[in-house]
Design an enzyme around this catalytic site. Structure first.
Site, PDB file in Angstrom:
ATOM      1  CG  HIS A   1     -12.750   3.283   3.382  1.00 36.39           C
ATOM      2  ND1 HIS A   1     -13.506   4.253   4.027  1.00 36.39           N
ATOM      3  CD2 HIS A   1     -11.463   3.618   3.566  1.00 36.39           C
ATOM      4  CE1 HIS A   1     -12.702   5.133   4.574  1.00 36.39           C
ATOM      5  NE2 HIS A   1     -11.445   4.772   4.300  1.00 36.39           N
TER       6      HIS A   1
ATOM      7  CG  ASN B   1      -1.858   1.104   1.297  1.00 41.24           C
ATOM      8  OD1 ASN B   1      -1.810   2.014   0.461  1.00 41.24           O
ATOM      9  ND2 ASN B   1      -2.744   1.081   2.279  1.00 41.24           N
TER      10      ASN B   1
ATOM     11  NE  ARG C   1     -10.132  12.350   4.930  1.00 40.89           N
ATOM     12  CZ  ARG C   1     -10.036  11.110   4.482  1.00 40.89           C
ATOM     13  NH1 ARG C   1     -10.748  10.722   3.451  1.00 40.89           N
ATOM     14  NH2 ARG C   1      -9.244  10.236   5.058  1.00 40.89           N
TER      15      ARG C   1
ATOM     16  CD  GLU D   1      -8.516  -1.340   4.311  1.00 39.56           C
ATOM     17  OE1 GLU D   1      -7.945  -1.005   5.383  1.00 39.56           O
ATOM     18  OE2 GLU D   1      -8.917  -0.519   3.476  1.00 39.56           O
TER      19      GLU D   1
ATOM     20  NE  ARG E   1      -6.284   1.328  -0.177  1.00 41.69           N
ATOM     21  CZ  ARG E   1      -6.427   2.353   0.622  1.00 41.69           C
ATOM     22  NH1 ARG E   1      -5.424   2.783   1.366  1.00 41.69           N
ATOM     23  NH2 ARG E   1      -7.586   2.977   0.708  1.00 41.69           N
TER      24      ARG E   1
ATOM     25  CG  LEU F   1     -16.869   4.229  12.231  1.00 38.45           C
ATOM     26  CD1 LEU F   1     -17.548   4.223  13.605  1.00 38.45           C
ATOM     27  CD2 LEU F   1     -17.342   5.428  11.419  1.00 38.45           C
TER      28      LEU F   1
HETATM   29  P1  ADP Z   1      -6.589   4.406   9.183  1.00 36.02           P
HETATM   30  O1  ADP Z   1      -6.288   2.997   8.735  1.00 36.02           O
HETATM   31  O2  ADP Z   1      -7.723   5.057   8.429  1.00 36.02           O
HETATM   32  O3  ADP Z   1      -5.390   5.284   9.303  1.00 36.02           O
HETATM   33  P2  ADP Z   1      -7.403   3.144  11.691  1.00 36.02           P
HETATM   34  O4  ADP Z   1      -8.387   2.160  11.176  1.00 36.02           O
HETATM   35  O5  ADP Z   1      -6.115   2.641  12.195  1.00 36.02           O
HETATM   36  O6  ADP Z   1      -7.173   4.332  10.675  1.00 36.02           O
HETATM   37  O7  ADP Z   1      -8.150   3.941  12.878  1.00 36.02           O
HETATM   38  C1  ADP Z   1      -7.546   5.027  13.517  1.00 36.02           C
HETATM   39  C2  ADP Z   1      -8.518   5.558  14.566  1.00 36.02           C
HETATM   40  O8  ADP Z   1      -8.866   4.498  15.471  1.00 36.02           O
HETATM   41  C3  ADP Z   1      -7.936   6.689  15.400  1.00 36.02           C
HETATM   42  O9  ADP Z   1      -8.888   7.735  15.559  1.00 36.02           O
HETATM   43  C4  ADP Z   1      -7.722   6.019  16.753  1.00 36.02           C
HETATM   44  O10 ADP Z   1      -7.860   6.933  17.802  1.00 36.02           O
HETATM   45  C5  ADP Z   1      -8.853   5.012  16.782  1.00 36.02           C
HETATM   46  N1  ADP Z   1      -8.592   3.972  17.776  1.00 36.02           N
HETATM   47  C6  ADP Z   1      -7.596   3.052  17.776  1.00 36.02           C
HETATM   48  N2  ADP Z   1      -7.658   2.309  18.913  1.00 36.02           N
HETATM   49  C7  ADP Z   1      -8.697   2.784  19.639  1.00 36.02           C
HETATM   50  C8  ADP Z   1      -9.273   2.452  20.908  1.00 36.02           C
HETATM   51  N3  ADP Z   1      -8.781   1.466  21.665  1.00 36.02           N
HETATM   52  N4  ADP Z   1     -10.343   3.170  21.322  1.00 36.02           N
HETATM   53  C9  ADP Z   1     -10.845   4.158  20.577  1.00 36.02           C
HETATM   54  N5  ADP Z   1     -10.353   4.528  19.379  1.00 36.02           N
HETATM   55  C10 ADP Z   1      -9.305   3.854  18.915  1.00 36.02           C
END
Ligand code: ADP
Length: 394
Positions: A179, A7, A238, A381, A90, A206
């Site tokens: 996504h 990725n 965003r 993914e 990806r 999320l």
């Molecule tokens: P991306 O792949 O889009 O960069 P992720 O799927 O890793 O993002 O998600 C990141 C988000 O998940 C961040 O806002 C982080 O704070 C939240 N997050 C990770 N662990 C926890 C947790 N234990 N409790 C609440 N939120 C969490």
């Protein structure tokens, strides 16, 4: 068969090496902050975690470092690059050209390049990753897996914006969706879990980016992100849905340049704009301490998800399962609780005890009397990409 999943983003390269079809993860890692003296290389293998700060000037250098680690005589996991049978890339934007995972050739690269105009932050580094991987793994098959492919089944009424028709037919302005790999992966798990022939599912992804997809019998029928990954839910930085007149007012009334507005809506808004942090863990902690902005931001976040659940349930005329996935969806019981509160009219009833339990496999968190299954499903993914690559080439 060893499949390397790459990725390649604007300033990072994430990778996972998988043994397929066993779906066994051999090694994973990433290089972040490419272009800086203090770039970070992290590698995870079994219980070993390595993290080093090293100068990495370019994607080529980043990927070369990854390859030299993979082939390292003592610490490595393969003897030479020829051991990699295929590299799965990806690719964020495949426009309408790719409804399926595709073997990469010159024409495919030209198309990916063509869609760079629509995904300027994503497609150019994706393409760069492909071109470097072709050189570093000359014997491997190179395969592209498109984020947009899952949305090719959406009906035109959901894909088209209500602007003059020529923008759709000639300028390709429409909902593309993002996504897709994650929504496909978790919805397939849910369909298997439900064990029914027909299904109506809402998948809620999320993470830093957030999106929702309505899925009927495994095919997406609507999606919250649009032409670019900016519409819909409140995200890390965003804004998601916003009346476009605000943009005109910011430019014409308040004197912001278009570029400043772009930065504002993409990089300084969402949870970051509302609270000062884009990390949900910080926001939850501050909300617990009584921070009013953080409390309101969490409510706004869940409120937006709730609105989409309502509209997708309406368009599908029913709902069998609601899936929460990705960093926040999998880990934040608070966001799940706020979202599912007072949804019994739609048959959604959360079990507050099950909601608090932690696990890294699929789990059901609804009450026994809930008509709708509420499922927490860890996304993967990279595994989905490896599966698609394996299916294509075997
Ligand atoms: P991306 O792949 O889009 O960069 P992720 O799927 O890793 O993002 O998600 C990141 C988000 O998940 C961040 O806002 C982080 O704070 C939240 N997050 C990770 N662990 C926890 C947790 N234990 N409790 C609440 N939120 C969490």
């Amino acid at each position: 068969m060893k499949i390397l999943v790459l990725n390649s983003g604007s300033s990072s390269i994430k990778f996972k090496l998988l043994q397929m079809p066993l779906e066994k993860m051999i090694c994973s890692g990433m290089v972040e902050r490419i272009g800086y003296e203090d770039a970070i290389l992290s590698i995870k293998k079994d219980e070993i975690n390595i993290q080093e700060t090293v100068p990495i000037k370019s994607h080529r250098e980043g990927l070369s470092i990854i390859v030299s680690y993979l082939t390292h005589p003592e610490k490595g996991v393969i003897k030479n690059p020829q051991d990699i049978f295929a590299v799965g890339h990806r690719v964020v934007h495949g426009g309408d050209s790719f409804a399926e995972t595709t073997l990469i050739n010159g024409a495919v690269k030209d198309e990916i390049n063509y869609y760079s105009a629509l995904a300027p932050l994503h497609n150019p580094p994706n393409l760069e990753g492909i071109e470097i991987a072709e050189k570093l793994f000359p014997t491997a098959k190179q395969v592209a897996v498109f984020d947009t492919a899952f949305y090719q089944t959406m009906p035109v009424k959901a894909r088209k914006y209500a602007i003059p028709n020529t923008f759709y037919t000639e300028d390709n302005i429409k909902v593309y969706g993002f996504h897709g790999t994650s929504h496909k992966y978790v919805s397939e798990k849910a369909i298997k879990y439900l064990g029914r022939e027909t299904s109506k599912i809402i998948s809620v992804h999320l993470g830093n980016g957030c999106s929702m997809t309505a899925i009927v019998n495994g095919k997406s029928v609507d999606h919250s992100l649009g032409f670019a990954p900016s519409n819909g839910l409140v995200m890390g930085s965003r804004s998601g849905d916003i009346d476009h007149s605000v943009i005109f007012h910011l430019v014409d009334g308040l004197g912001y340049s278009l570029n400043e507005v772009k930065q504002l809506l993409n990089k300084k808004s969402g949870m970051l704009g509302l609270t000062g942090s884009s990390d949900l863990r910080d926001i939850q902690a501050k909300a617990e301490e009584g921070d009013k902005n953080c409390q309101l931001a969490l409510e706004m976040n869940a409120y937006r998800i709730k609105k989409y659940i309502g509209s997708y349930t309406a368009v599908m005329n029913g709902l069998d399962a609601l899936i929460f996935t990705a960093g926040i969806g999998e880990n934040s019981s608070l966001i799940r609780k706020l979202t599912c509160l007072d949804m019994d009219y739609l048959g959604i009833k959360l079990d507050s005890v099950k909601n608090e339990k932690r696990s890294n496999v699929l789990r059901e968190i609804n009450t026994d009397s809930s008509q709708v299954k509420i499922l927490v499903i860890p996304t993967n993914e990279e595994l989905e990409i490896a599966k698609q690559v394996f299916n294509l080439i075997s």
